[in-house]
Design an enzyme around this catalytic site. Structure first.
Site, mmCIF file in Angstrom:
data_model
loop_
_atom_site.group_PDB
_atom_site.id
_atom_site.type_symbol
_atom_site.label_atom_id
_atom_site.label_comp_id
_atom_site.label_asym_id
_atom_site.label_seq_id
_atom_site.Cartn_x
_atom_site.Cartn_y
_atom_site.Cartn_z
ATOM 1 N N ASP A 319 0.807 -1.230 0.000
ATOM 2 C CA ASP A 319 0.000 0.000 0.000
ATOM 3 C C ASP A 319 0.835 1.273 0.000
ATOM 4 O O ASP A 319 0.333 2.336 -0.364
ATOM 5 C CB ASP A 319 -0.895 0.036 1.262
ATOM 6 C CG ASP A 319 -2.158 -0.795 1.118
ATOM 7 O OD1 ASP A 319 -2.253 -1.587 0.155
ATOM 8 O OD2 ASP A 319 -3.054 -0.661 1.985
ATOM 9 N N HIS A 451 -20.474 -29.115 -15.089
ATOM 10 C CA HIS A 451 -21.885 -28.751 -15.004
ATOM 11 C C HIS A 451 -22.522 -29.477 -13.814
ATOM 12 O O HIS A 451 -22.247 -30.662 -13.610
ATOM 13 C CB HIS A 451 -22.609 -29.163 -16.285
ATOM 14 C CG HIS A 451 -24.088 -28.939 -16.218
ATOM 15 N ND1 HIS A 451 -24.648 -27.681 -16.343
ATOM 16 C CD2 HIS A 451 -25.109 -29.800 -15.986
ATOM 17 C CE1 HIS A 451 -25.959 -27.796 -16.211
ATOM 18 N NE2 HIS A 451 -26.268 -29.071 -15.988
#
Ligand code: FAD
Ligand code: NAD
Length: 480
Positions: A319, A451
């Site tokens: 940061d 799926h």
């Protein structure tokens, strides 16, 4: 005789502790200095992320979302859950326990890898030499071949709404409320404002968010941002755009906030207010005048693409340097610098930094937004697939949102993927991998997905770029 290390890391947050561990793994004699003290006054590692950021906020987000589901959504699935309630102190105590486990976990990793944890404050001098002021004991100078600065960031404060005890607080205070505030003000509709506003809104607060900008989430693809605002409004988050706070004061235990918007001057009375207007790089008392490290015009430590500062042997990551203030961005910078010190040549791909807002639905993105591509005059195709058409989303009772894939018109290379919906914080990793490997939308279309999964929505959105989606009723004409 002063102590000497191959590498001294200043800051044990995600950027610093990743750098320190990888340095030690590479056989370098490594120390990490951190000054953080927890609520009990004990030195702890993990920085903002583990102590007051990512982990505690996600704990409260996940807990409060489970409460919403149990109290108002289970019944539609045939689960009777009358009389569900929240024990806020127990919720906060669990969050604290998770923080404790994880911060202790970093200390254990340091021990296992041979990183020395020096508990106290560091100041960088020319050399590089690090002046170390321990929490207990005398100040000493430490020599190092390389220094990695990872001193992080702290919340921005605004003079029109100063912090007041536990009434007007930053995100840190908002993770500690012991009861649900009846009426909660949030200043700033950015990531923190939306996440923490959501937590307390879900638990019963009336939340009003005052955002200075007219545009909602300007850094997010605006199609996704508009959908997000619609859903947040439906949940009861009252987001007021173009609202400039002009004054605040505490009157009889309530916080009176004055603000002005396009309609004129207004006033609201809150039980608590959270200030969430951004964070700034933290370099207080860190750099001696002779350190040779320079700051940029916004106060970030100036570094090049490889995170080298202007001082030989001194690097800065996380940061405290340019780029998004995200834990994973800092972690990758920390690893890159450690590897480079050890003689390897990795780089950080700043074009593939995912970002997530952990609201419900979640928002997750990587790459360019449609508005960025338009502004740059790029030609692109878009494929969208709604979760309302996903069998798995229906099964999970979680069908809000969609996946949007943007690909280059000529090359079909994926330029950006933007999602709002269930578990998109996880799904976005698939898009990051695709972009990291330079995939085209067709490559994803030709890939097999299990799926039924939510991931199939990414598959279908990629197929939709060329008009090939199967499960969209009103799809465009197939292109190729
Ligand atoms: P920090 O984590 O700030 O650590 C810096 C460390 O340096 C601190 O431990 C400090 O004590 C130490 N230090 C500073 N100066 C000195 C000195 N002179 N001597 C010794 N030690 C020093 N990011 C995400 O990616 N995902 C999220 O979900 C997310 N959620 C967040 C939620 C909240 C409420 C907040 C506030 C932030 C969140 N962030 C999130 C941002 C994330 O926390 C930061 O990007 C990340 O912590 C930055 O890591 P860092 O190592 O650069 O700095
Ligand atoms: P932010 O930059 O995301 O949002 C701040 C918001 O406050 C902006 O919309 C800004 O326009 C607004 N604002 C600024 N001054 C204002 C004022 N005076 N009145 C009203 N609105 C004002 O900052 P944040 O939400 O504080 O978060 C700080 C950093 O922490 C961010 O960079 C973010 O990346 C990081 N973070 C990330 C996550 C995550 O990855 N999920 C979560 C929390 C925080």
């Amino acid at each position: 005789m002063s102590k000497k290390y191959d590498v001294v890391v200043i800051g044990g947050g995600p950027a610093g502790y990743h750098a320190a561990i990888r340095c030690a793994q590479s056989g370098l004699k490594t120390a990490c200095i951190d000054k953080w003290l927890n609520k009990e006054g004990a030195p702890v590692l993990g920085g903002a992320c583990l102590n007051v950021g990512c982990i505690p906020s996600k704990t409260l987000l996940d807990t409060s979302q489970k409460y919403v589901e149990a109290s108002s959504e289970f019944e539609s699935m045939g689960i009777l859950s009358k009389g569900v309630s929240v024990d806020v102190p127990a919720m906060i105590a669990r969050k604290n326990k998770i923080v404790e486990n994880l911060t202790q976990g970093v200390a254990t990793l340091f021990q296992a890898n041979g990183v020395e944890f020096l508990k106290g404050t560091a100041k960088l001098h020319m050399g590089p030499v690090v002046e170390f002021a321990p929490h207990e004991g005398a100040v000493e100078n430490i020599e190092a071949d390389s220094v990695i600065i990872a001193s992080g960031s702290v919340p921005v404060e605004i003079p029109t709404c100063p912090l007041v005890d536990d009434l007007v607080v930053t995100s840190t205070g908002a993770l500690e409320f012991q009861e649900v505030p009846k009426k909660l003000g949030v200043i700033g509709a950015g990531v923190i404002g939306l996440e923490l506003g959501s937590v307390w809104n879900r638990l019963g607060s009336e939340v009003i968010t005052l955002e200075a900008l007219e545009e909602f989430l300007p850094m997010v693809d605006q199609q996704i941002a508009k959908e997000a605002l619609k859903q947040f409004n439906r949940q009861g988050l009252d987001v007021r755009l173009g609202a400039r706070v002009t004054h605040s004061e505490v009157v009889k235990g309530k916080v009176v906030v004055k603000y002005s918007d396009a309609e004129g001057d207004k006033e609201v009375k809150f039980d608590k207010v959270i200030i969430a207007v951004g964070r700034h790089p933290y370099t207080e008392d860190l750099l001696a005048p002779d350190s040779g490290v320079n700051l940029d015009e916004r106060g970030f430590i100036y570094v090049n693409d490889l995170c080298s500062t202007d001082a030989p042997g001194v690097y800065a990551v996380g940061d405290v340097v340019r780029g998004p203030m995200l834990a994973h961005k800092g972690m990758e910078e920390g690893i890159m610098v450690a590897e480079r010190i050890a003689g390897h040549k990795p780089m950080v791909n700043y074009d593939c930094v995912p970002s997530v807002i952990y609201t419900h639905p979640e928002v997750a993105c990587v790459g360019k937004t449609e508005q960025e591509l338009k502004a740059a005059g790029e030609e692109y195709e878009v494929g969208i697939f709604p979760f309302s058409a996903s069998g798995r989303a229906m099964a999970a009772n979680d069908t809000l949102g969609s996946v949007k894939v943007i690909a280059d018109s000529k090359t079909d290379r994926i330029l950006g993927v933007h999602m709002i919906g269930p578990h998109v914080s996880e799904l976005v990793a698939e898009a990051v991998i695709a972009m990291e490997f330079g995939a085209s939308a067709e490559d994803i279309g030709l890939t097999m997905f299990a799926h039924p999964t939510l991931s199939e929505s990414f598959h279908e959105a990629a197929l939709a770029v060329g008009g090939h989606a199967i499960h969209i009723a009103n799809r465009r004409k197939r292109k190729k």
